[in-house]
Design a protein around this motif. Sequence first.
Motif, PDB file in Angstrom:
ATOM      1  N   GLN A 211       0.572  -1.205  -0.133  1.00 63.07           N
ATOM      2  CA  GLN A 211      -0.506  -0.142  -0.362  1.00 63.07           C
ATOM      3  C   GLN A 211       0.704   1.103  -0.054  1.00 63.07           C
ATOM      4  OE1 GLN A 211      -2.734   0.552   2.962  1.00 63.07           O
ATOM      5  NE2 GLN A 211      -4.578   0.807   1.587  1.00 63.07           N
ATOM      6  N   ASP A 212       0.586   1.917  -1.167  1.00 63.50           N
ATOM      7  CA  ASP A 212       1.320   3.841  -1.320  1.00 63.50           C
ATOM      8  C   ASP A 212       0.570   4.153  -0.271  1.00 63.50           C
ATOM      9  OD1 ASP A 212       2.850   5.563  -2.364  1.00 63.50           O
ATOM     10  OD2 ASP A 212       2.124   5.292  -4.154  1.00 63.50           O
ATOM     11  N   HIS A 213       1.394   5.571   0.027  1.00 57.39           N
ATOM     12  CA  HIS A 213       0.477   6.518   0.737  1.00 57.39           C
ATOM     13  C   HIS A 213       1.207   7.829  -0.513  1.00 57.39           C
ATOM     14  CE1 HIS A 213       1.287   3.657   3.545  1.00 57.39           C
ATOM     15  NE2 HIS A 213       0.426   4.421   4.816  1.00 57.39           N
ATOM     16  N   LYS A 214      -0.300   8.242  -0.865  1.00 59.50           N
ATOM     17  CA  LYS A 214      -0.002   9.590  -2.184  1.00 59.50           C
ATOM     18  C   LYS A 214       0.606  10.725  -2.081  1.00 59.50           C
ATOM     19  CE  LYS A 214      -0.178   7.159  -6.136  1.00 59.50           C
ATOM     20  NZ  LYS A 214      -1.250   5.073  -6.292  1.00 59.50           N
ATOM     21  N   ARG A 215      -0.698  10.923  -1.137  1.00 58.32           N
ATOM     22  CA  ARG A 215      -0.959  12.564  -0.547  1.00 58.32           C
ATOM     23  C   ARG A 215       0.234  12.455   0.038  1.00 58.32           C
ATOM     24  NH1 ARG A 215      -5.872  14.485  -0.598  1.00 58.32           N
ATOM     25  NH2 ARG A 215      -7.611  13.274  -1.127  1.00 58.32           N
ATOM     26  N   THR A 225       1.497  13.205  -4.592  1.00 58.48           N
ATOM     27  CA  THR A 225       2.876  13.143  -4.593  1.00 58.48           C
ATOM     28  C   THR A 225       3.554  12.171  -5.178  1.00 58.48           C
ATOM     29  OG1 THR A 225       3.851  11.601  -2.433  1.00 58.48           O
ATOM     30  CG2 THR A 225       3.101  14.234  -2.359  1.00 58.48           C
ATOM     31  N   GLY A 226       4.659  11.696  -5.740  1.00 59.24           N
ATOM     32  CA  GLY A 226       4.926  10.288  -6.332  1.00 59.24           C
ATOM     33  C   GLY A 226       4.912   9.386  -5.711  1.00 59.24           C
ATOM     34  N   GLY A 227       4.946   9.544  -4.524  1.00 61.80           N
ATOM     35  CA  GLY A 227       4.269   8.380  -3.007  1.00 61.80           C
ATOM     36  C   GLY A 227       5.189   8.991  -1.444  1.00 61.80           C
ATOM     37  N   LEU A 268       3.279  -6.284 -14.620  1.00 58.13           N
ATOM     38  CA  LEU A 268       2.420  -5.465 -14.743  1.00 58.13           C
ATOM     39  C   LEU A 268       2.209  -4.469 -13.264  1.00 58.13           C
ATOM     40  CD1 LEU A 268       0.274  -4.609 -16.188  1.00 58.13           C
ATOM     41  CD2 LEU A 268      -0.308  -6.466 -16.013  1.00 58.13           C
ATOM     42  N   TYR A 269       2.234  -2.982 -13.193  1.00 58.36           N
ATOM     43  CA  TYR A 269       1.486  -2.504 -11.921  1.00 58.36           C
ATOM     44  C   TYR A 269      -0.135  -2.471 -11.702  1.00 58.36           C
ATOM     45  CZ  TYR A 269       1.681   1.691  -8.611  1.00 58.36           C
ATOM     46  OH  TYR A 269       0.936   2.182  -7.355  1.00 58.36           O
ATOM     47  N   CYS A 270      -0.334  -3.296 -10.801  1.00 55.86           N
ATOM     48  CA  CYS A 270      -2.274  -2.905 -10.815  1.00 55.86           C
ATOM     49  C   CYS A 270      -2.346  -2.259  -9.865  1.00 55.86           C
ATOM     50  CB  CYS A 270      -3.068  -4.125 -10.869  1.00 55.86           C
ATOM     51  SG  CYS A 270      -2.769  -5.399 -12.482  1.00 55.86           S
ATOM     52  N   PHE A 284      -2.658   1.412 -14.378  1.00 55.54           N
ATOM     53  CA  PHE A 284      -2.141   0.431 -14.561  1.00 55.54           C
ATOM     54  C   PHE A 284      -0.072   1.211 -14.800  1.00 55.54           C
ATOM     55  CE2 PHE A 284      -5.722  -1.568 -17.285  1.00 55.54           C
ATOM     56  CZ  PHE A 284      -5.617  -3.196 -16.483  1.00 55.54           C
ATOM     57  N   ASN A 285       0.420   0.636 -14.325  1.00 53.88           N
ATOM     58  CA  ASN A 285       2.411   0.958 -14.591  1.00 53.88           C
ATOM     59  C   ASN A 285       3.129  -0.615 -15.528  1.00 53.88           C
ATOM     60  OD1 ASN A 285       1.583   3.692 -13.279  1.00 53.88           O
ATOM     61  ND2 ASN A 285       1.061   2.499 -11.504  1.00 53.88           N
ATOM     62  N   CYS A 286       3.597  -0.332 -15.693  1.00 51.41           N
ATOM     63  CA  CYS A 286       4.297  -0.980 -16.812  1.00 51.41           C
ATOM     64  C   CYS A 286       5.930  -1.274 -16.064  1.00 51.41           C
ATOM     65  CB  CYS A 286       4.691  -0.516 -18.309  1.00 51.41           C
ATOM     66  SG  CYS A 286       2.949  -0.435 -18.901  1.00 51.41           S
ATOM     67  N   ARG A 287       5.980  -0.826 -14.758  1.00 46.58           N
ATOM     68  CA  ARG A 287       6.939  -0.762 -14.190  1.00 46.58           C
ATOM     69  C   ARG A 287       6.924  -1.078 -12.796  1.00 46.58           C
ATOM     70  NH1 ARG A 287       5.829   3.248 -11.336  1.00 46.58           N
ATOM     71  NH2 ARG A 287       4.608   4.806 -12.230  1.00 46.58           N
ATOM     72  N   PHE A 288       8.101  -1.567 -12.344  1.00 46.08           N
ATOM     73  CA  PHE A 288       8.223  -1.380 -10.330  1.00 46.08           C
ATOM     74  C   PHE A 288       7.732  -0.322  -9.611  1.00 46.08           C
ATOM     75  CE2 PHE A 288      10.717  -4.955 -10.830  1.00 46.08           C
ATOM     76  CZ  PHE A 288      10.759  -6.260 -10.474  1.00 46.08           C
ATOM     77  N   GLY A 289       6.408  -0.178  -9.020  1.00 50.53           N
ATOM     78  CA  GLY A 289       5.752   1.096  -8.016  1.00 50.53           C
ATOM     79  C   GLY A 289       7.601   1.494  -7.021  1.00 50.53           C
ATOM     80  N   ASP A 290       7.027   2.584  -6.812  1.00 51.80           N
ATOM     81  CA  ASP A 290       8.406   3.320  -6.173  1.00 51.80           C
ATOM     82  C   ASP A 290       6.806   4.675  -5.429  1.00 51.80           C
ATOM     83  OD1 ASP A 290      10.199   5.132  -4.919  1.00 51.80           O
ATOM     84  OD2 ASP A 290      11.595   5.415  -7.406  1.00 51.80           O
ATOM     85  N   PRO A 291       7.745   4.361  -4.664  1.00 53.02           N
ATOM     86  CA  PRO A 291       7.931   3.629  -3.039  1.00 53.02           C
ATOM     87  C   PRO A 291       8.004   2.321  -2.655  1.00 53.02           C
ATOM     88  CG  PRO A 291       6.824   4.603  -1.847  1.00 53.02           C
ATOM     89  CD  PRO A 291       6.544   4.918  -3.536  1.00 53.02           C
ATOM     90  N   GLU A 292       6.953   1.394  -3.524  1.00 49.23           N
ATOM     91  CA  GLU A 292       6.198  -0.196  -3.189  1.00 49.23           C
ATOM     92  C   GLU A 292       7.297  -0.597  -3.900  1.00 49.23           C
ATOM     93  OE1 GLU A 292       4.677   1.923  -5.312  1.00 49.23           O
ATOM     94  OE2 GLU A 292       2.449   1.921  -4.911  1.00 49.23           O
ATOM     95  N   THR A 293       8.786  -0.746  -3.891  1.00 47.15           N
ATOM     96  CA  THR A 293       9.259  -1.530  -4.564  1.00 47.15           C
ATOM     97  C   THR A 293      10.243  -2.169  -3.410  1.00 47.15           C
ATOM     98  OG1 THR A 293       8.936  -0.968  -7.003  1.00 47.15           O
ATOM     99  CG2 THR A 293      11.172  -1.832  -6.158  1.00 47.15           C
TER     100      THR A 293
HETATM  101  N1  GLY Z   1       4.110   4.996  -6.326  1.00 48.69           N
HETATM  102  C1  GLY Z   1       2.883   4.972  -7.555  1.00 48.69           C
HETATM  103  C2  GLY Z   1       4.187   4.382  -8.391  1.00 48.69           C
HETATM  104  O1  GLY Z   1       4.671   4.162  -8.347  1.00 48.69           O
HETATM  105  O2  GLY Z   1       3.450   4.865  -9.572  1.00 48.69           O
END
Ligand code: GLY
Length: 423
Positions: A211-215, A225-227, A268-270, A284-293
């Motif tokens: 789980q990301d925290h976007k705000r 934000t980006g996360g 594949l990031y859903c 969808f994102n086509c890559r690892f998430g940042d900061p989830e990774t």
């Molecule tokens: N944390 C959201 C993203 O990587 O797009």
Amino acid sequence: MKVLVLGSGGREHALVWKLRQSPRLTKLYCAPGNGGICQDAECADVDLKSLDSMVALANRLQPDLTIVGPELPLTVGVVDEFTRRGWRIFGPTQAAAQLESSKSFAKQFMQRHHIPTAHYAICVSVDEVREALPHFHAPIVVKADGLAAGKGVVIAKTKEEAALFAAEMLSGKMLGEAGQRIVLEEFLDGEELSFLLISDGERVAPLVAAQDHKRVGDGDTGPNTGGMGAYSIASLVDAPMRDWLVTHIAKPVVAGMREEGMQYRGILYCGLMMTARGPMVLEFNCRFGDPETQPILMRLESDLIDAMEASIDGRVSDGDFKWSSDASVCVVLASGGYPGTYDSGVEILGLEGAAKITGVKVFHAGTTHRDGGFYTAGGRVLGVTARGADLPAALSRAYEAVAKIGFEGMHYRKDIGARSLKK
Ligand code: GLY
Ligand code: AMP
């Protein structure tokens, strides 16, 4: 094996950290990298917008495997170009990456393949927006079609506000070309979940959810934000939910892309909203998430190179990953002013003390290293990441490490993982 990672953020530092644990690795490069990555890998300059620049770099370094971190190189076709030259590279082609690079493509694709998502309308003019709005209830989500680094989505409280945001995006003043086509979307209520999987174009293997925290602010306040942090714990997704997500989302996406002649290989990031009507895809994102990774890779116990090669060679299997039952969290330390304007070149203190805490790894994002010191060089500066037997244990280690670090203007969220703690 010689491996090259493309990118320069916290996600790429986590990839580098994990790749270094592989017994198969003989040499690790990262381009362009950052202050922290350059301690763990050999960094080289590259322009991630330019195919020529990436080709020239790979010609010089001769990696056996290239791993693409961010979306930009994918959307300019680095996977297509490297594959054409017979070079091994992990990630989707330019056509397949449209799932991220065009929200209208993603929405129409989901509709064609019956993948659960919010109702929507695609508009290219103010007139089309005026015609579409009566079919929506406020609040309404207005999204730029193209890549906008997290700034392309606004939630309008009223139809009038939605019309204003839409007109501003369409004018090109707000986001340039990315906003010249927009998607209006039904507002979905619920908890967000980042569900990532690896695919070889046919089979899929899910990663543990995060789980990301976007705000920017505590309690999910302030701008997106980006996360600002993320965490991963086993209870975010139980086994029946995991199976549901694989059956109703992951597999239909990969099968649909194959049917349409765009084999989807890579991560594949859903981005999901867990609504009362069930999980729905936000993006969808086509890559690892940042900061989830950062927290996801902290829980990975099996070899990352093996998993990526399985994706390239068409032999992904659901049992490819071994995960720790530990919890992990990442707290992002950001520059003063972020996600607005901020200063760079501010000295970062306390990194050594933070690194001594058991179970903690400080991943660098926007940093540089010079004359023996580390300095800020971006909005998101560090991702203080920790694992522990459970979420409270991981959080306590992460925030203990955060307390050791300081730079002028530094701010961070104090409530990472709080939603799961309350449960
Ligand atoms: N944390 C959201 C993203 O990587 O797009
Ligand atoms: P996206 O880039 O599409 O993931 O949107 C960025 C953020 O905007 C998401 O992470 C959500 O927090 C929010 N968002 C996007 N679409 C919706 C929606 N349909 N309903 C509610 N919130 C949304």
